[in-house]
Structure formats: structure tokens, C-alpha cells
Scaffold this motif. Structure first.
Motif, short mmCIF file in Angstrom:
data_model
loop_
_atom_site.label_atom_id
_atom_site.label_comp_id
_atom_site.label_asym_id
_atom_site.label_seq_id
_atom_site.Cartn_x
_atom_site.Cartn_y
_atom_site.Cartn_z
N ALA A 1 -41.57 -26.84 -12.53
CA ALA A 1 -40.25 -27.43 -12.27
C ALA A 1 -39.13 -26.61 -12.91
CB ALA A 1 -40.21 -28.87 -12.77
N ASP B 1 -43.00 -31.73 -9.87
CA ASP B 1 -43.05 -31.33 -11.28
C ASP B 1 -43.74 -29.99 -11.42
OD1 ASP B 1 -41.73 -33.57 -12.15
OD2 ASP B 1 -43.52 -34.64 -12.78
N THR C 1 -45.18 -36.39 -9.55
CA THR C 1 -45.00 -37.12 -10.79
C THR C 1 -46.17 -36.81 -11.70
OG1 THR C 1 -43.88 -38.91 -9.60
CG2 THR C 1 -44.65 -39.40 -11.83
#
Length: 110
Positions: free
Chosen positions: A41, A58, A72
Motif C-alpha cells: 500500500a 493493503d 483488508t
């Protein structure tokens, strides 16, 4: 008690849109064809194809059997999309995955 009833609605959920799933599959195969295509990320999103970038992952991890697009992160696996390299992945690879269609699976923590 109300807190426990609200928790499931806070969990990440996958897209059910056929056009989005087809785009994720196509872009995932594009990323798998690039050398060194793991992504964190902290890297600029412009390095990603547009539909996958819009998922705000992410991290993305490319493996021999496919690609994980983790939307997530969680300490024991996280939630996200998995696109296998093979159209028929082995059942052992899919023990925590749900087939969304168009060659895309949704995964959840262990």
C-alpha cells in the motif's frame, strides 16, 4: 448484545458485479505476467491497473498458483480477492475461498 449484531456488517465484502469481477480477473492476470509484481500500500497506486487500484488493496502478493489482492489485512490472513493462474485450481488451494465467478474468489481470515 447490539454490538455483536453489528459486527458482521462491518466485515469487508466482495463486489458482486460481473463487469468488476471480469476486470479484476483480467487485470490480475496482467499483474501475474509482470516480473516482481508484489505491491504494498505504500507504493503509488498508479502502478496498478485501474480496477484493482480502485479496490485500495493493503497489499498484493503473486504466487506460483495465483495472486492475492488483500483489501483488508488481518493478523491471520485478511480479506480479499484471489485469482488463480489455472482456470481449475485444486480444492486444497480454496479451503477458505468463495467462488464469485469469472475466475475470481473471495477469501477471509483463517
Amino acid at each position: 448484545m447490539a454490538v455483536f449484531l453489528l459486527l458482521p456488517s462491518c466485515w469487508p465484502a466482495p463486489s458482486e458485479s460481473a463487469s468488476t469481477l471480469r476486470a479484476i480477473a483480467g487485470e490480475a492476470h496482467e499483474l501475474m505476467s509482470r516480473p516482481g509484481s508484489d505491491w504494498l500500500a505504500s507504493q503509488p497506486a498508479y502502478q496498478l491497473p485501474p480496477v484493482i487500484a480502485a479496490l485500495k488493496p493493503d497489499f498484493i502478493s503473486v504466487h506460483d498458483d495465483g495472486i492475492d489482492i488483500v483489501t483488508t489485512a488481518f493478523f491471520d490472513g485478511g480479506w480479499g480477492y484471489y485469482v488463480p493462474r489455472s482456470p481449475q485450481p485444486s480444492p486444497g488451494q480454496l479451503f477458505r475461498h468463495r467462488n464469485l465467478g469469472h475466475g475470481v474468489y473471495w477469501f477471509h481470515p483463517y
